[in-house]
Design a protein around this motif. Sequence first.
Motif, PDB file in Angstrom:
ATOM      1  N   PRO A 421       0.826  -1.210   0.000  1.00 46.22           N
ATOM      2  CA  PRO A 421       0.000   0.000   0.000  1.00 46.22           C
ATOM      3  C   PRO A 421       0.862   1.263   0.000  1.00 46.22           C
ATOM      4  CG  PRO A 421      -0.736  -1.559   1.677  1.00 46.22           C
ATOM      5  CD  PRO A 421       0.572  -2.058   1.178  1.00 46.22           C
ATOM      6  N   ILE A 436     -11.134  -0.866   1.976  1.00 43.64           N
ATOM      7  CA  ILE A 436     -10.316  -0.945   0.763  1.00 43.64           C
ATOM      8  C   ILE A 436     -11.243  -0.878  -0.447  1.00 43.64           C
ATOM      9  CG2 ILE A 436      -8.712  -2.370  -0.582  1.00 43.64           C
ATOM     10  CD1 ILE A 436      -9.033  -3.014   3.109  1.00 43.64           C
ATOM     11  N   TRP A 484     -15.315  -3.391  -2.892  1.00 41.37           N
ATOM     12  CA  TRP A 484     -14.897  -2.865  -1.598  1.00 41.37           C
ATOM     13  C   TRP A 484     -14.979  -3.969  -0.542  1.00 41.37           C
ATOM     14  CZ3 TRP A 484     -18.372  -3.284   2.356  1.00 41.37           C
ATOM     15  CH2 TRP A 484     -19.729  -3.420   2.010  1.00 41.37           C
ATOM     16  N   TRP A 490      -5.341  -2.304  10.443  1.00 43.84           N
ATOM     17  CA  TRP A 490      -4.306  -2.187   9.420  1.00 43.84           C
ATOM     18  C   TRP A 490      -3.383  -3.404   9.436  1.00 43.84           C
ATOM     19  CZ3 TRP A 490      -3.794   0.213   5.131  1.00 43.84           C
ATOM     20  CH2 TRP A 490      -2.547   0.314   4.517  1.00 43.84           C
ATOM     21  N   HIS A 493      -4.976  -6.203   7.631  1.00 45.89           N
ATOM     22  CA  HIS A 493      -4.931  -6.051   6.177  1.00 45.89           C
ATOM     23  C   HIS A 493      -3.553  -6.426   5.634  1.00 45.89           C
ATOM     24  CE1 HIS A 493      -5.670  -4.735   2.177  1.00 45.89           C
ATOM     25  NE2 HIS A 493      -4.786  -3.756   2.238  1.00 45.89           N
ATOM     26  N   VAL A 523      -6.357   1.235  -6.384  1.00 46.04           N
ATOM     27  CA  VAL A 523      -6.640   0.710  -5.043  1.00 46.04           C
ATOM     28  C   VAL A 523      -6.514   1.847  -4.041  1.00 46.04           C
ATOM     29  CG1 VAL A 523      -6.007  -0.982  -3.283  1.00 46.04           C
ATOM     30  CG2 VAL A 523      -5.727  -1.543  -5.713  1.00 46.04           C
ATOM     31  N   HIS A 525      -7.096   2.959   0.208  1.00 44.10           N
ATOM     32  CA  HIS A 525      -7.240   2.485   1.578  1.00 44.10           C
ATOM     33  C   HIS A 525      -7.767   3.632   2.440  1.00 44.10           C
ATOM     34  CE1 HIS A 525      -4.158  -0.074  -0.301  1.00 44.10           C
ATOM     35  NE2 HIS A 525      -4.587  -1.046   0.498  1.00 44.10           N
TER      36      HIS A 525
END
Length: 530
Positions: A421, A436, A484, A490, A493, A523, A525
């Motif tokens: 990311p 996301i 999504w 975090w 993820h 993408v 976040h």
Amino acid sequence: MSAPATAVPAGGGFAPLRHTAFAVLWAATVLGNTGTFMRDVASGWLVTDLSASPAAVAAIQAAGTLPVFLLAVPAGVLSDILDRRRFLIAVQLLLGLVSLTLLVLAATGAMTVSALVALTFVGGIGAALMAPTWQSIVPELVPRAELKSAVALNSLGVNIARAIGPAAGGLLLAAFGAAFTYGVDLASYVIVIAALLWWKRPANEDDGLSERFGGALRAGLRYIRFSRELHVVLLRALFFFAFASAIWALLPLIARDLLGGGAAFYGALLGSVGGGAILGAVLMPWVRSRLGVDGLMLAAAVVIAAASATLALSPPQWAAILVLLAMGAAWIAALTTLNATAQAVLPNWVRGRGLAVYLTVFNGAMAGGSLTWGFVAQVAGLSGALVASALGLLAVGLALHRLPLPAGEADLTPSNHWPEPILAAPVPGDRGPVLILIEYEIDPEDRSAFLAALARQSQARRRDGAFNWGVTEDAANPRAIVEWFTVESWAEHLRQHRRASHADADVHAEIRRFHIGAEPPRVRHYLSLS
């Protein structure tokens, strides 16, 4: 349709023993299980000396089995988040301490029923903690092509220990007493610990993303909830073992009342089952190569059903021994096939948790089935219960044959194909939840095929960490479609990035082919501010 027949590994069912680490740990496990069966014989006999109460004898049995139901899933979590080698060593030390305490109490004459029940319960805790972890390390010891044979050998090892342990324990108990028997069990744990210390397993790396117990439990249950392949294995195991458990549950009564035998004959029947298991483990790769896994499961159901129906007719004792020889071969074939399939559909990061659920289903089916068939035997008689279980197992075997077992051939090793990311600043691992968004541009003619591929991907998103998932379109631009999903933090993820497998990468590549934008799908976040 049945799964395609698989080739027999070079070297047959014993091929995994060519791998030194597997052979050493397998041999150590056989010795360790033999010692455990010796300990159980000593405890079962010792309690009769301490108390004439049937409740005390039953309490020993319950104390050894209850922890499996209470701790299987937590044990699976621990096997996934801790170093499996060190965890196994710690459990072996716990079990060795139990046997040492039993030895001292028996040698000094200080043993009581309450102490024996308590120590048996602690031993059951150790067994519950150890079971999913032992099974989880098998894929680390052999190539994937030999996994089914390795699982069969593990089951064979248990049956060898079951055949040797009680008999050896009885002889040692009669000749030298309970304390000496506990001492032999203690020595077996020393051998197992030595083998584990010898095994040079790569240490787990802790880079800040290692799971904690609560999060690992939630992640494991989420994976199991959304793993359709594992659902098939669990469903088939539940119904198969619930009906196949009748012979196990009623065997002492079958030996005495239907076949007119005594304790020695009962032991011979158990030995015949064990011998059949050894024969089945040897022949299974050859049979599986011709029938496939689903054909093998159906054949196992037919053989066990035929065994139940034959025993209901009160055959001669020699014929009953042959019947149980065939039953043992069929039992090991079904047990190994389901266990190996469960292992094959689980990635390494969640294997302990998935196998713990499988073991819970297996033990629950055996326990529930045993109680049910005991009640049926009270109402309809032994022969009636055996015939009912045979008919039920045949019906279940035929019905479940239409629900094929997964092939378990997908490459579930991490692919690391997700890009890292892009961040404006470092994000704390506990911050969340995280949303996301993945923005696609899709030709309207490809929309249906794209959404079908996206639906397949949604299962992987949910299995690997998402607690919510959806797909939306832009009201002003029908070519713009957004996938999504949300994860709890975090760190979770980032773990999701690591869990994505090569099989997932194939689905991702298929989805990407539908994207017609000049740039790759975007993408984004989003971190919660509340």
